[in-house]
Enzyme design. Structure first.
Site, PDB file in Angstrom:
ATOM      1  N   TRP A  19       0.817  -1.216   0.000  1.00 25.58           N
ATOM      2  CA  TRP A  19       0.000   0.000   0.000  1.00 25.58           C
ATOM      3  C   TRP A  19       0.855   1.273   0.000  1.00 25.58           C
ATOM      4  O   TRP A  19       0.324   2.370   0.111  1.00 25.58           O
ATOM      5  CB  TRP A  19      -0.930   0.016   1.209  1.00 25.58           C
ATOM      6  CG  TRP A  19      -0.231  -0.329   2.478  1.00 25.58           C
ATOM      7  CD1 TRP A  19       0.519   0.504   3.249  1.00 25.58           C
ATOM      8  CD2 TRP A  19      -0.186  -1.615   3.105  1.00 25.58           C
ATOM      9  NE1 TRP A  19       1.029  -0.177   4.323  1.00 25.58           N
ATOM     10  CE2 TRP A  19       0.600  -1.492   4.270  1.00 25.58           C
ATOM     11  CE3 TRP A  19      -0.746  -2.854   2.798  1.00 25.58           C
ATOM     12  CZ2 TRP A  19       0.861  -2.556   5.126  1.00 25.58           C
ATOM     13  CZ3 TRP A  19      -0.497  -3.916   3.648  1.00 25.58           C
ATOM     14  CH2 TRP A  19       0.297  -3.763   4.791  1.00 25.58           C
ATOM     15  N   GLU A  32      -5.432   0.206   6.494  1.00 30.19           N
ATOM     16  CA  GLU A  32      -5.408   0.757   7.851  1.00 30.19           C
ATOM     17  C   GLU A  32      -6.252  -0.059   8.817  1.00 30.19           C
ATOM     18  O   GLU A  32      -5.862  -0.259   9.965  1.00 30.19           O
ATOM     19  CB  GLU A  32      -5.873   2.213   7.838  1.00 30.19           C
ATOM     20  CG  GLU A  32      -4.917   3.162   7.118  1.00 30.19           C
ATOM     21  CD  GLU A  32      -3.504   3.111   7.673  1.00 30.19           C
ATOM     22  OE1 GLU A  32      -3.317   2.715   8.844  1.00 30.19           O
ATOM     23  OE2 GLU A  32      -2.571   3.454   6.927  1.00 30.19           O
ATOM     24  N   GLN A  37      -3.886  -3.022  15.388  1.00 30.03           N
ATOM     25  CA  GLN A  37      -3.365  -4.036  16.322  1.00 30.03           C
ATOM     26  C   GLN A  37      -2.863  -5.278  15.608  1.00 30.03           C
ATOM     27  O   GLN A  37      -2.964  -6.386  16.134  1.00 30.03           O
ATOM     28  CB  GLN A  37      -4.446  -4.427  17.337  1.00 30.03           C
ATOM     29  CG  GLN A  37      -4.734  -3.329  18.316  1.00 30.03           C
ATOM     30  CD  GLN A  37      -3.564  -3.079  19.221  1.00 30.03           C
ATOM     31  OE1 GLN A  37      -3.330  -3.835  20.146  1.00 30.03           O
ATOM     32  NE2 GLN A  37      -2.823  -2.015  18.971  1.00 30.03           N
ATOM     33  N   THR A  38      -2.367  -5.107  14.406  1.00 25.02           N
ATOM     34  CA  THR A  38      -1.918  -6.255  13.628  1.00 25.02           C
ATOM     35  C   THR A  38      -0.604  -5.891  12.949  1.00 25.02           C
ATOM     36  O   THR A  38      -0.477  -4.814  12.377  1.00 25.02           O
ATOM     37  CB  THR A  38      -2.974  -6.627  12.569  1.00 25.02           C
ATOM     38  OG1 THR A  38      -4.220  -6.841  13.223  1.00 25.02           O
ATOM     39  CG2 THR A  38      -2.570  -7.876  11.809  1.00 25.02           C
ATOM     40  N   GLY A  76      -8.136 -12.163  12.979  1.00 21.68           N
ATOM     41  CA  GLY A  76      -8.547 -11.698  14.291  1.00 21.68           C
ATOM     42  C   GLY A  76      -9.330 -10.392  14.317  1.00 21.68           C
ATOM     43  O   GLY A  76      -9.463  -9.717  13.302  1.00 21.68           O
ATOM     44  N   TYR A  77      -9.836 -10.053  15.487  1.00 25.50           N
ATOM     45  CA  TYR A  77     -10.660  -8.847  15.664  1.00 25.50           C
ATOM     46  C   TYR A  77     -11.691  -8.728  14.559  1.00 25.50           C
ATOM     47  O   TYR A  77     -11.662  -7.807  13.739  1.00 25.50           O
ATOM     48  CB  TYR A  77      -9.770  -7.607  15.719  1.00 25.50           C
ATOM     49  CG  TYR A  77      -9.013  -7.466  17.019  1.00 25.50           C
ATOM     50  CD1 TYR A  77      -9.607  -7.819  18.214  1.00 25.50           C
ATOM     51  CD2 TYR A  77      -7.728  -6.974  17.041  1.00 25.50           C
ATOM     52  CE1 TYR A  77      -8.923  -7.691  19.410  1.00 25.50           C
ATOM     53  CE2 TYR A  77      -7.032  -6.841  18.234  1.00 25.50           C
ATOM     54  CZ  TYR A  77      -7.646  -7.207  19.417  1.00 25.50           C
ATOM     55  OH  TYR A  77      -6.964  -7.070  20.601  1.00 25.50           O
ATOM     56  N   TYR A 110      -7.150   7.373  15.054  1.00 25.14           N
ATOM     57  CA  TYR A 110      -6.010   6.985  14.234  1.00 25.14           C
ATOM     58  C   TYR A 110      -6.396   6.704  12.784  1.00 25.14           C
ATOM     59  O   TYR A 110      -5.833   7.290  11.852  1.00 25.14           O
ATOM     60  CB  TYR A 110      -5.270   5.756  14.797  1.00 25.14           C
ATOM     61  CG  TYR A 110      -4.344   5.223  13.739  1.00 25.14           C
ATOM     62  CD1 TYR A 110      -3.181   5.906  13.428  1.00 25.14           C
ATOM     63  CD2 TYR A 110      -4.705   4.119  12.957  1.00 25.14           C
ATOM     64  CE1 TYR A 110      -2.369   5.492  12.381  1.00 25.14           C
ATOM     65  CE2 TYR A 110      -3.905   3.704  11.917  1.00 25.14           C
ATOM     66  CZ  TYR A 110      -2.739   4.397  11.629  1.00 25.14           C
ATOM     67  OH  TYR A 110      -1.957   4.004  10.584  1.00 25.14           O
ATOM     68  N   ASP A 128      -0.530   6.385  16.165  1.00 26.01           N
ATOM     69  CA  ASP A 128      -0.695   4.974  16.491  1.00 26.01           C
ATOM     70  C   ASP A 128       0.314   4.603  17.579  1.00 26.01           C
ATOM     71  O   ASP A 128       0.958   5.471  18.168  1.00 26.01           O
ATOM     72  CB  ASP A 128      -0.501   4.115  15.231  1.00 26.01           C
ATOM     73  CG  ASP A 128       0.963   4.048  14.848  1.00 26.01           C
ATOM     74  OD1 ASP A 128       1.693   5.012  15.146  1.00 26.01           O
ATOM     75  OD2 ASP A 128       1.384   3.038  14.257  1.00 26.01           O
ATOM     76  N   CYS A 178      12.883   2.897  16.191  1.00 26.29           N
ATOM     77  CA  CYS A 178      12.471   3.221  17.564  1.00 26.29           C
ATOM     78  C   CYS A 178      11.555   2.111  18.071  1.00 26.29           C
ATOM     79  O   CYS A 178      10.425   2.338  18.469  1.00 26.29           O
ATOM     80  CB  CYS A 178      11.767   4.577  17.581  1.00 26.29           C
ATOM     81  SG  CYS A 178      11.652   5.341  19.209  1.00 26.29           S
TER      82      CYS A 178
END
Length: 323
Positions: A19, A32, A37-38, A76-77, A110, A128, A178
DNA sequence: AATGCGGGGTC
DNA sequence: GACCCAGCATT
């Protein structure tokens, strides 16, 4: 200048992702939502599969929720898939502003900021987990509030240039340099500006979380053409699974189906905040059942079915798949 | 502010 | 094991 340092680094260091440079709002939205969370590496194959099956917002709108979940199954989710499906049915095209995007189901601060900045060029900062960590270290903040982070990120956002690229650059830095553990501070383009470099792992402070145990029984009813599956409620909403319940209810459940189940083994399954421990029971069943491969199933149900199938095969029962 | 929601990688 | 991931909805 901090901004120029980051952008120059990003141009040379960004990972090639499907993307990157995408301008189609639908594709950006999909990426997005998948990335909520992935991890990137986990999301990529689902992104490709999803677009192959639903290449446009229109294609998604014309599909049933169950078809959508079948493609989503495994990542998931699952409410994300339901939300995405609802978004496709809410309007012909996606709204173009952060404020409107944020009203759509499944889009929070986000995701709305990410889509608004990347697809429509709006100058809004997307915060995020990566950006949270980068800013916490940059300014040596142990427990920054979401509001403070949003304000900081917005203040850092350059007034010129593509805000979508800027947001991605900040996230990319958080993901590859980071990092939560063992950050690569010597290689960081923002080293000269960073107040947290002496003790990067102090920022932001980790939050404690509890993981509770849950003990359940699962009942696999093995019919002529498949197994008995029921729509899941609550956890795994939208997917299918075998009946699960507190083990005390096993007798009552078995009677209700007119079977005498055998214990076939146990299955453990971990979720973020739960440790599931299932005792699996199976029985041959007079009903037809459905082929599990035709339904969207959570990983937990796949484990349970494998356990039951192994037991039944050992007992000489021919799996329906081969019938 | 806290909790529920998946699955998987990493140390 | 513990942590955490390009979070969101609900309470």
């Amino acid at each position: 200048m901090l901004q120029e340092a980051l952008l120059a680094w990003y141009e040379g260091a960004k990972r090639p992702l499907p993307w990157r440079g995408e301008k189609d709002p639908y594709r950006i939205l999909l990426s997005e939502v998948l990335l909520q969370q992935t991890r990137v590496e986990q999301a990529v194959p689902y992104y490709r599969r999803f677009l192959e099956r639903f290449p446009t917002l229109k294609a998604l709108r014309e599909a049933s929720l169950e078809e959508v979940l079948r493609v989503w199954a495994g990542v998931g989710y699952y409410r994300r898939a339901e939300h995405l499906h609802r978004v496709s049915q809410a309007a012909e095209t996606l709204p173009r502003s952060y404020e409107e995007l944020k009203e759509l189901p499944g889009l929070g601060p986000y995701t709305a900021a990410a889509v608004a900045s990347m697809a429509f060029g709006e100058r809004v900062a997307a915060v995020d987990g990566n950006v949270r960590r980068v800013l916490a270290r940059l300014f040596a903040l142990e427990s920054p509030t979401p509001k403070a982070l949003q304000a900081l990120a917005q203040a850092l956002l350059p007034e010129e240039g593509d805000p979508g690229v800027w947001n991605q650059a900040l996230m990319e830095l958080g993901a590859t340099v980071c990092r939560p553990k063992r950050p690569l501070c010597p290689a960081c383009p923002l080293g000269a500006f960073c107040q947290g470099q002496k003790a990067p792992e102090r920022y932001p402070k980790a939050r404690a979380r509890a993981k509770r145990e849950e003990r359940l029984a699962a009942l696999v009813l093995w019919g002529r053409k498949g197994v008995y599956l029921e729509p899941q409620k609550g956890r795994f909403q939208g997917l299918y699974g075998v009946p699960t319940f507190p083990e005390e209810e096993l007798g009552a459940r078995a009677r209700a189906f007119g079977v005498e189940p055998s214990y076939v083994g146990e299955v453990r399954h971990e979720l973020t905040h739960r440790r599931l421990f299932l005792r699996v029971y199976a029985a041959l069943w007079e009903g037809e059942g459905v082929d599990p491969k035709a339904k969207p199933l959570p990983k937990l149900t796949e484990k349970v079915l494998r356990q039951a199938e192994a037991f039944l095969a050992h007992a000489g029962v021919v799996p329906f798949q081969d019938a």
